[in-house]
Motif scaffolding. Structure first.
Motif, PDB file in Angstrom:
ATOM      1  N   ASP A   1      31.259  48.324  29.112  1.00 32.35           N
ATOM      2  CA  ASP A   1      31.291  46.921  29.902  1.00 32.35           C
ATOM      3  C   ASP A   1      30.118  46.014  29.277  1.00 32.35           C
ATOM      4  O   ASP A   1      28.968  46.649  28.988  1.00 32.35           O
ATOM      5  CB  ASP A   1      31.051  47.233  31.319  1.00 32.35           C
ATOM      6  N   ILE A   2      30.537  44.967  29.128  1.00 30.23           N
ATOM      7  CA  ILE A   2      29.651  43.905  28.262  1.00 30.23           C
ATOM      8  C   ILE A   2      28.852  43.011  29.568  1.00 30.23           C
ATOM      9  O   ILE A   2      27.836  42.505  29.285  1.00 30.23           O
ATOM     10  CB  ILE A   2      30.142  43.139  27.153  1.00 30.23           C
ATOM     11  N   ALA A   3      29.466  42.967  30.796  1.00 31.22           N
ATOM     12  CA  ALA A   3      28.875  42.233  31.847  1.00 31.22           C
ATOM     13  C   ALA A   3      29.429  43.105  33.061  1.00 31.22           C
ATOM     14  O   ALA A   3      30.735  43.415  33.059  1.00 31.22           O
ATOM     15  CB  ALA A   3      29.357  40.944  31.957  1.00 31.22           C
ATOM     16  N   HIS A   4      28.529  43.389  33.926  1.00 31.65           N
ATOM     17  CA  HIS A   4      28.980  44.073  35.219  1.00 31.65           C
ATOM     18  C   HIS A   4      27.920  43.983  36.088  1.00 31.65           C
ATOM     19  O   HIS A   4      26.788  43.803  36.060  1.00 31.65           O
ATOM     20  CB  HIS A   4      29.358  45.759  35.030  1.00 31.65           C
ATOM     21  N   PRO A   5      28.503  44.110  37.480  1.00 31.27           N
ATOM     22  CA  PRO A   5      27.673  44.092  38.717  1.00 31.27           C
ATOM     23  C   PRO A   5      26.786  45.538  38.641  1.00 31.27           C
ATOM     24  O   PRO A   5      27.043  46.577  38.026  1.00 31.27           O
ATOM     25  CB  PRO A   5      28.528  44.540  39.901  1.00 31.27           C
ATOM     26  N   ILE A   6      25.524  45.160  39.085  1.00 38.18           N
ATOM     27  CA  ILE A   6      24.481  46.479  38.915  1.00 38.18           C
ATOM     28  C   ILE A   6      24.873  47.471  40.029  1.00 38.18           C
ATOM     29  O   ILE A   6      24.309  48.587  39.978  1.00 38.18           O
ATOM     30  CB  ILE A   6      23.045  45.597  39.147  1.00 38.18           C
ATOM     31  N   ASN A   7      25.377  47.036  41.330  1.00 39.50           N
ATOM     32  CA  ASN A   7      25.431  48.073  42.553  1.00 39.50           C
ATOM     33  C   ASN A   7      26.875  47.988  43.048  1.00 39.50           C
ATOM     34  O   ASN A   7      27.734  46.863  42.603  1.00 39.50           O
ATOM     35  CB  ASN A   7      24.432  47.773  43.591  1.00 39.50           C
ATOM     36  N   SER A   8      27.391  48.955  43.718  1.00 42.44           N
ATOM     37  CA  SER A   8      28.673  48.886  44.203  1.00 42.44           C
ATOM     38  C   SER A   8      28.970  47.695  45.334  1.00 42.44           C
ATOM     39  O   SER A   8      30.066  47.377  45.271  1.00 42.44           O
ATOM     40  CB  SER A   8      29.099  50.226  44.745  1.00 42.44           C
ATOM     41  N   GLU A   9      27.966  47.325  45.904  1.00 50.53           N
ATOM     42  CA  GLU A   9      28.206  46.357  46.871  1.00 50.53           C
ATOM     43  C   GLU A   9      28.516  45.062  46.196  1.00 50.53           C
ATOM     44  O   GLU A   9      29.539  44.406  46.758  1.00 50.53           O
ATOM     45  CB  GLU A   9      26.768  46.123  47.791  1.00 50.53           C
ATOM     46  N   THR A  10      27.933  44.560  45.221  1.00 56.25           N
ATOM     47  CA  THR A  10      28.046  43.541  44.519  1.00 56.25           C
ATOM     48  C   THR A  10      29.490  43.437  43.661  1.00 56.25           C
ATOM     49  O   THR A  10      30.203  42.717  43.723  1.00 56.25           O
ATOM     50  CB  THR A  10      27.035  43.161  43.383  1.00 56.25           C
ATOM     51  N   ARG A  11      29.932  44.634  43.286  1.00 54.38           N
ATOM     52  CA  ARG A  11      31.127  45.213  42.608  1.00 54.38           C
ATOM     53  C   ARG A  11      32.137  45.012  43.767  1.00 54.38           C
ATOM     54  O   ARG A  11      33.189  44.319  43.366  1.00 54.38           O
ATOM     55  CB  ARG A  11      31.207  46.480  42.044  1.00 54.38           C
ATOM     56  N   SER A  12      32.193  45.429  44.938  1.00 56.73           N
ATOM     57  CA  SER A  12      33.167  45.139  45.972  1.00 56.73           C
ATOM     58  C   SER A  12      33.134  43.839  46.258  1.00 56.73           C
ATOM     59  O   SER A  12      34.280  43.421  46.256  1.00 56.73           O
ATOM     60  CB  SER A  12      32.498  46.017  47.225  1.00 56.73           C
ATOM     61  N   ILE A  13      32.094  43.045  46.381  1.00 52.93           N
ATOM     62  CA  ILE A  13      32.341  41.317  46.792  1.00 52.93           C
ATOM     63  C   ILE A  13      33.159  40.724  45.715  1.00 52.93           C
ATOM     64  O   ILE A  13      34.018  40.065  45.869  1.00 52.93           O
ATOM     65  CB  ILE A  13      30.957  40.886  46.740  1.00 52.93           C
ATOM     66  N   LEU A  14      32.435  40.989  44.442  1.00 55.31           N
ATOM     67  CA  LEU A  14      33.558  40.456  43.218  1.00 55.31           C
ATOM     68  C   LEU A  14      34.853  40.900  43.326  1.00 55.31           C
ATOM     69  O   LEU A  14      35.771  39.950  42.896  1.00 55.31           O
ATOM     70  CB  LEU A  14      32.767  40.784  41.763  1.00 55.31           C
ATOM     71  N   GLU A  15      35.206  42.177  43.236  1.00 55.27           N
ATOM     72  CA  GLU A  15      36.402  42.546  43.504  1.00 55.27           C
ATOM     73  C   GLU A  15      37.251  42.071  44.379  1.00 55.27           C
ATOM     74  O   GLU A  15      38.304  41.501  44.366  1.00 55.27           O
ATOM     75  CB  GLU A  15      36.551  44.144  43.536  1.00 55.27           C
ATOM     76  N   HIS A  16      36.600  41.736  45.648  1.00 52.88           N
ATOM     77  CA  HIS A  16      37.462  41.108  46.706  1.00 52.88           C
ATOM     78  C   HIS A  16      37.781  39.729  46.338  1.00 52.88           C
ATOM     79  O   HIS A  16      38.997  39.296  46.805  1.00 52.88           O
ATOM     80  CB  HIS A  16      36.580  41.324  48.128  1.00 52.88           C
ATOM     81  N   ILE A  17      36.805  39.014  46.048  1.00 59.55           N
ATOM     82  CA  ILE A  17      37.012  37.581  45.545  1.00 59.55           C
ATOM     83  C   ILE A  17      37.978  37.341  44.629  1.00 59.55           C
ATOM     84  O   ILE A  17      38.645  36.643  44.510  1.00 59.55           O
ATOM     85  CB  ILE A  17      35.724  36.738  45.264  1.00 59.55           C
ATOM     86  N   VAL A  18      37.957  38.126  43.439  1.00 60.97           N
ATOM     87  CA  VAL A  18      39.008  38.063  42.408  1.00 60.97           C
ATOM     88  C   VAL A  18      40.214  38.554  42.713  1.00 60.97           C
ATOM     89  O   VAL A  18      41.414  37.792  42.607  1.00 60.97           O
ATOM     90  CB  VAL A  18      38.596  38.888  41.344  1.00 60.97           C
ATOM     91  N   LEU A  19      40.382  39.438  43.548  1.00 58.84           N
ATOM     92  CA  LEU A  19      41.654  40.023  44.209  1.00 58.84           C
ATOM     93  C   LEU A  19      42.531  38.905  45.037  1.00 58.84           C
ATOM     94  O   LEU A  19      43.644  38.537  45.086  1.00 58.84           O
ATOM     95  CB  LEU A  19      41.813  41.441  44.730  1.00 58.84           C
ATOM     96  N   GLU A  20      41.547  38.449  45.948  1.00 65.08           N
ATOM     97  CA  GLU A  20      41.992  37.358  46.881  1.00 65.08           C
ATOM     98  C   GLU A  20      42.669  36.198  45.904  1.00 65.08           C
ATOM     99  O   GLU A  20      43.596  35.674  46.391  1.00 65.08           O
ATOM    100  CB  GLU A  20      40.739  37.034  47.568  1.00 65.08           C
ATOM    101  N   HIS A  21      42.000  35.689  44.913  1.00 63.67           N
ATOM    102  CA  HIS A  21      42.553  34.737  44.192  1.00 63.67           C
ATOM    103  C   HIS A  21      43.585  34.855  43.487  1.00 63.67           C
ATOM    104  O   HIS A  21      44.574  34.092  43.109  1.00 63.67           O
ATOM    105  CB  HIS A  21      41.294  33.806  43.256  1.00 63.67           C
ATOM    106  N   TYR A  22      43.867  36.136  43.047  1.00 62.01           N
ATOM    107  CA  TYR A  22      44.981  36.503  42.177  1.00 62.01           C
ATOM    108  C   TYR A  22      46.179  36.351  43.325  1.00 62.01           C
ATOM    109  O   TYR A  22      47.125  35.918  43.031  1.00 62.01           O
ATOM    110  CB  TYR A  22      44.604  38.031  41.922  1.00 62.01           C
ATOM    111  N   GLU A  23      45.841  36.957  44.385  1.00 68.52           N
ATOM    112  CA  GLU A  23      46.989  37.104  45.639  1.00 68.52           C
ATOM    113  C   GLU A  23      47.565  35.561  45.834  1.00 68.52           C
ATOM    114  O   GLU A  23      48.620  35.407  46.035  1.00 68.52           O
ATOM    115  CB  GLU A  23      46.750  37.738  46.910  1.00 68.52           C
ATOM    116  N   LYS A  24      46.358  34.900  45.947  1.00 62.96           N
ATOM    117  CA  LYS A  24      46.804  33.331  46.251  1.00 62.96           C
ATOM    118  C   LYS A  24      47.563  32.684  45.033  1.00 62.96           C
ATOM    119  O   LYS A  24      48.311  31.809  45.345  1.00 62.96           O
ATOM    120  CB  LYS A  24      45.685  32.507  46.435  1.00 62.96           C
ATOM    121  N   SER A  25      47.209  32.975  43.782  1.00 63.02           N
ATOM    122  CA  SER A  25      47.755  32.512  42.797  1.00 63.02           C
ATOM    123  C   SER A  25      49.356  32.969  42.690  1.00 63.02           C
ATOM    124  O   SER A  25      50.373  32.417  42.220  1.00 63.02           O
ATOM    125  CB  SER A  25      47.332  32.706  41.496  1.00 63.02           C
TER     126      SER A  25
END
Length: 93
Positions: A59-83
């Motif tokens: 990875d060249i850019a990534h969240p430092i902890n699992s909480e932040t990763r979970s937040i990013l994953e939720h936001i990205v997948l939510e926008h993917y589903e909306k698209s």
């Protein structure tokens, strides 16, 4: 940290990769090439990576902890589903 913009580019061809996403954080920092992938347990995100000299991807850019990763994953997948819903709606018109 606030994700202030999400851009989804859906992949039309068949395969496990479903989209490539760019996010903007706090209107000042952009992360491109976050991949939405269909896995055995459902959709997940893969952060941008680069193949190193030893042949492994890192990875060249990534969240430092699992909480932040979970937040990013939720936001990205939510926008993917909306698209996906918007694309379905536009095909019905």
């Amino acid at each position: 940290m606030q994700v202030t913009d999400v851009r989804v580019r859906r992949i039309a061809k068949e395969g496990k990769m479903k989209a490539v996403v760019s996010i903007t954080i706090d209107q000042v920092f952009v992360v491109h090439d976050i991949k939405v992938i269909e896995g055995e347990k459902g959709l997940f995100i893969a952060m941008p990576s680069k193949k190193s000299a030893d042949g492994k991807y890192r990875d060249i850019a990534h969240p430092i902890n699992s909480e932040t990763r979970s937040i990013l994953e939720h936001i990205v997948l939510e926008h993917y589903e909306k698209s996906a819903l918007q694309e379905d709606d536009s095909q019905l018109e």
